[in-house]
Design a protein around this motif. Structure first.
Motif, PDB file in Angstrom:
ATOM      1  N   UNK A  54     -53.483   8.579  79.486  1.00 41.50           N
ATOM      2  CA  UNK A  54     -53.273   7.865  80.741  1.00 41.50           C
ATOM      3  C   UNK A  54     -54.486   7.000  81.060  1.00 41.50           C
ATOM      4  N   UNK A  55     -54.203   5.813  81.592  1.00 38.85           N
ATOM      5  CA  UNK A  55     -55.297   4.955  82.034  1.00 38.85           C
ATOM      6  C   UNK A  55     -55.532   5.120  83.523  1.00 38.85           C
ATOM      7  N   UNK A  56     -54.638   5.821  84.215  1.00 36.42           N
ATOM      8  CA  UNK A  56     -54.786   5.987  85.654  1.00 36.42           C
ATOM      9  C   UNK A  56     -54.415   4.727  86.395  1.00 36.42           C
ATOM     10  N   UNK A  57     -54.964   4.593  87.596  1.00 39.82           N
ATOM     11  CA  UNK A  57     -54.634   3.476  88.465  1.00 39.82           C
ATOM     12  C   UNK A  57     -55.614   2.322  88.243  1.00 39.82           C
ATOM     13  N   UNK A  58     -55.140   1.272  87.595  1.00 38.23           N
ATOM     14  CA  UNK A  58     -55.963   0.085  87.360  1.00 38.23           C
ATOM     15  C   UNK A  58     -55.607  -1.040  88.324  1.00 38.23           C
TER      16      UNK A  58
END
Length: 198
Positions: A54-58
């Motif tokens: 996961x890159x998370x919230x960008x």
């Protein structure tokens, strides 16, 4: 900030480096890079060759220009929807299936998403600046109608998909005669190149 080619497994709090604009964390053992989402000045991020799921919230990375995410385990890039300034996006060799996040990236110049699970090209009409499109070995299927906005494309690689026909090939007027620039082999086409491939 370069911490590439190490054995880093986690990223801590990046808030003290809030003015960071270049981050290279490629070739590590990272699974989660969500804390990078706080670096709102970031313009360049290389996180290739990790184990990222996961890159998370960008969504706050609105200045991001170059993003390298190839060779990871990512299945969702939807939080890139607000990253409208991205010119160079590489996410080869992941598990990404949804392409909606690409629709707002009107400044994209180079897109590589080979070896994923993408199944449509609905975003293409918005990419008027695109010069290189590589979505080899995905799940793109059926008839593809190319929009006229692809006039700047010089490399178009869609081999190893499930495409049955390609309409409006005239949209790719900038592609030269090199066989390295236009690949649609290993699909389900039954006609040779022309204004329409079917």
């Amino acid at each position: 900030c370069w911490i590439d080619n190490n054995k880093v497994t986690t990223l801590g709090d990046w808030s003290p480096l809030s003015k960071l604009y270049d981050l290279r964390i490629n070739n590590n053992q990272l699974e989660d890079i969500s804390t990078v989402g706080n670096l709102t000045k970031l313009t360049y991020l290389n996180a290739q060759n990790n184990q990222i799921t996961t890159i998370g919230d960008f969504s706050d990375l609105t200045k991001l220009n170059s993003l390298y995410l190839s060779n990871n385990l990512i299945s969702d890039l939807d939080s890139l929807e607000n990253s409208i300034d991205i010119n160079y996006l590489y996410f080869n060799d992941n598990n990404v299936s949804r392409s909606g996040f690409l629709s707002g990236m009107t400044k994209l110049i180079r897109l590589q998403g080979n070896n994923n699970l993408i199944h449509d090209l609905d975003f293409l009409e918005n990419l008027a600046q695109i010069e290189e499109l590589q979505l080899r070995s995905n799940r793109i299927r059926g008839e593809i109608a190319l929009p006229d906005s692809l006039a700047k494309v010089t490399k178009f690689l869609l081999d190893n998909n499930f495409i049955t026909s390609i309409k409006n090939l005239d949209a790719l007027s900038s592609i030269g005669n090199s066989t390295h620039d236009f690949w649609v082999n290993a699909n389900y086409l039954d006609k040779e190149p022309g204004s329409t491939l079917a």
